[in-house]
Scaffold this motif. Sequence first.
Motif, short mmCIF file in Angstrom:
data_model
loop_
_atom_site.label_atom_id
_atom_site.label_comp_id
_atom_site.label_asym_id
_atom_site.label_seq_id
_atom_site.Cartn_x
_atom_site.Cartn_y
_atom_site.Cartn_z
N VAL A 129 0.82 -1.22 0.00
CA VAL A 129 0.00 0.00 0.00
C VAL A 129 0.85 1.26 0.00
O VAL A 129 0.42 2.30 -0.51
N HIS A 130 2.07 1.20 0.53
CA HIS A 130 2.89 2.42 0.58
C HIS A 130 3.39 2.82 -0.80
O HIS A 130 3.89 3.94 -0.98
N GLU A 131 3.25 1.93 -1.79
CA GLU A 131 3.68 2.24 -3.15
C GLU A 131 2.60 2.98 -3.94
O GLU A 131 2.79 3.29 -5.11
N LEU A 132 1.47 3.25 -3.32
CA LEU A 132 0.38 3.99 -3.97
C LEU A 132 0.22 5.33 -3.27
O LEU A 132 -0.66 5.51 -2.43
N ALA A 133 1.09 6.27 -3.63
CA ALA A 133 1.08 7.59 -3.00
C ALA A 133 0.90 8.72 -4.00
O ALA A 133 0.50 9.82 -3.62
N THR A 134 1.21 8.48 -5.27
CA THR A 134 0.96 9.47 -6.31
C THR A 134 0.04 8.84 -7.35
O THR A 134 -0.03 7.61 -7.47
N THR A 135 -0.63 9.67 -8.10
CA THR A 135 -1.57 9.14 -9.09
C THR A 135 -0.85 8.31 -10.15
O THR A 135 -1.34 7.25 -10.56
N GLU A 136 0.31 8.75 -10.59
CA GLU A 136 1.07 7.99 -11.58
C GLU A 136 1.46 6.61 -11.06
O GLU A 136 1.54 5.64 -11.83
N GLN A 137 1.69 6.47 -9.75
CA GLN A 137 2.05 5.17 -9.19
C GLN A 137 0.91 4.16 -9.33
O GLN A 137 1.16 2.94 -9.29
N TYR A 138 -0.32 4.63 -9.47
CA TYR A 138 -1.45 3.71 -9.64
C TYR A 138 -1.42 2.97 -10.96
O TYR A 138 -2.14 1.98 -11.15
N LEU A 139 -0.58 3.41 -11.91
CA LEU A 139 -0.44 2.67 -13.17
C LEU A 139 -0.05 1.22 -12.90
O LEU A 139 -0.39 0.33 -13.68
N ALA A 140 0.65 0.98 -11.79
CA ALA A 140 1.11 -0.37 -11.46
C ALA A 140 -0.05 -1.31 -11.16
O ALA A 140 0.09 -2.54 -11.28
N VAL A 141 -1.20 -0.78 -10.76
CA VAL A 141 -2.35 -1.64 -10.43
C VAL A 141 -3.49 -1.49 -11.43
O VAL A 141 -4.37 -2.36 -11.50
N LEU A 142 -3.50 -0.44 -12.22
CA LEU A 142 -4.60 -0.21 -13.16
C LEU A 142 -4.49 -1.08 -14.40
O LEU A 142 -5.50 -1.38 -15.05
N GLY A 143 -3.28 -1.47 -14.76
CA GLY A 143 -3.09 -2.23 -15.99
C GLY A 143 -3.37 -3.71 -15.85
O GLY A 143 -3.43 -4.26 -14.75
N GLY A 144 -3.55 -4.37 -17.01
CA GLY A 144 -3.70 -5.83 -17.05
C GLY A 144 -5.09 -6.35 -16.82
O GLY A 144 -5.28 -7.56 -16.65
N HIS A 145 -6.11 -5.49 -16.82
CA HIS A 145 -7.48 -5.92 -16.57
C HIS A 145 -8.29 -5.80 -17.86
O HIS A 145 -8.55 -4.69 -18.34
N PRO A 146 -8.70 -6.92 -18.45
CA PRO A 146 -9.45 -6.88 -19.71
C PRO A 146 -10.78 -6.16 -19.55
O PRO A 146 -11.37 -6.11 -18.46
N VAL A 163 -9.70 6.54 -11.03
CA VAL A 163 -8.26 6.80 -10.97
C VAL A 163 -7.75 7.21 -12.35
O VAL A 163 -6.90 8.09 -12.48
N VAL A 164 -8.30 6.58 -13.40
CA VAL A 164 -7.96 7.00 -14.77
C VAL A 164 -8.35 8.46 -14.98
O VAL A 164 -7.61 9.24 -15.58
N LEU A 165 -9.51 8.85 -14.48
CA LEU A 165 -9.92 10.26 -14.57
C LEU A 165 -8.93 11.17 -13.84
O LEU A 165 -8.62 12.27 -14.31
N GLY A 230 -8.31 9.35 -7.30
CA GLY A 230 -9.61 9.78 -7.82
C GLY A 230 -10.79 8.97 -7.36
O GLY A 230 -11.92 9.45 -7.38
N ASP A 231 -10.54 7.73 -6.94
CA ASP A 231 -11.67 6.87 -6.56
C ASP A 231 -11.98 6.90 -5.08
O ASP A 231 -13.02 6.39 -4.66
#
Length: 339
Positions: A129-146, A163-165, A230-231
């Motif tokens: 959870v500490h790796e999610l501190a900036t919006t750009e860092q969320y790219l690590a969890v947003l990807g890979g979902h069909p 978060v994409v917004l 954003g979410d």
Amino acid sequence: MPPLEDMVDSIADATGFAGVVSVDRGGESEFAKAYGLAHRGHKIANTVDTRFAIASGTKGLTALVVVSLIEEGVLDLSTTARSVLGEDLPLIDDGVTVEHLLAHRSGIGDYFDEDAGHEITDYVLPVPVHELATTEQYLAVLGGHPSKFAPGESFSYNNGGYVVLALIAERVGGQPFHDLVRHRVCEPAGMRDTDFLRSDELPERTALGYLTIEGVSRTNVFHLPVLGSGDGGIYSTVRDFTSFWHALYGGKIVSSSWVSEMLRPRSDVPSESRRYGLGFWLPESPGSQDTALLEGYDAGVSFRSVHRPRTRLTHTVISNSTPGAWPITNLLEKELAQR
């Protein structure tokens, strides 16, 4: 009919409610009261000015940031996510627009899928959870979902879409997303106690969130991103949300015409007995289309704030436990309709 305070007290006592309840009419407080503890270990009581995380209540503020950028002409409802994301998140359909994301009609895969059947006490984030501190860092969890379905095909509540917004707003707005929310929503709304706070360095007058585990006082610090986006994840007070609704309907955040557009229903959501606009839940009844609500629910968090402009009534319940707010906010919905 018994006094409202007595009825709220009774439910709070029966359920062990920890949080704050507020009822305001026309800018005048009719009822505001705090219950339970903000910090169980140190036995620090909640007060009416305590800040709480509001989970998905944040989505309304995110939507307003996006709409403010649309008003400036740097975005449009028809702007595609792809035109801003470039090569990032390639599984997002090229046809997904800002409007699809705002209305939960994008069909994109969700990094925090509420239909996956997880228990609220499960540890579900795929990175620390500490790796999610900036919006750009969320790219690590947003990807890979069909994708679930084609853009615009139906409604599916989607945390990742917001978060994409936030990513889109940050990239076109030229500021970190948290600053955009502060400057474009909180400041014009007079929300002086509302901000994104790190869960591992909460300041004074801020409640810890607690999981509902019998016999255990465990906080939610390992369940949620250390700093929201954003979410969800902003912290606020009941007083700030009274200010928020009056500022929103007064056209102080975005223009009144855009407020009307955001509160125009885009989807019926029978499972929630509600409809959805752009960032806001709306009543199921078409005759109540000027009423709006924001709601949040997560590990150690429950929140609902409702505003009825015709009667200038606002009621907000905010709690630092997962189920805490619901019995009282349901009571207020029923009782205030008769008063």
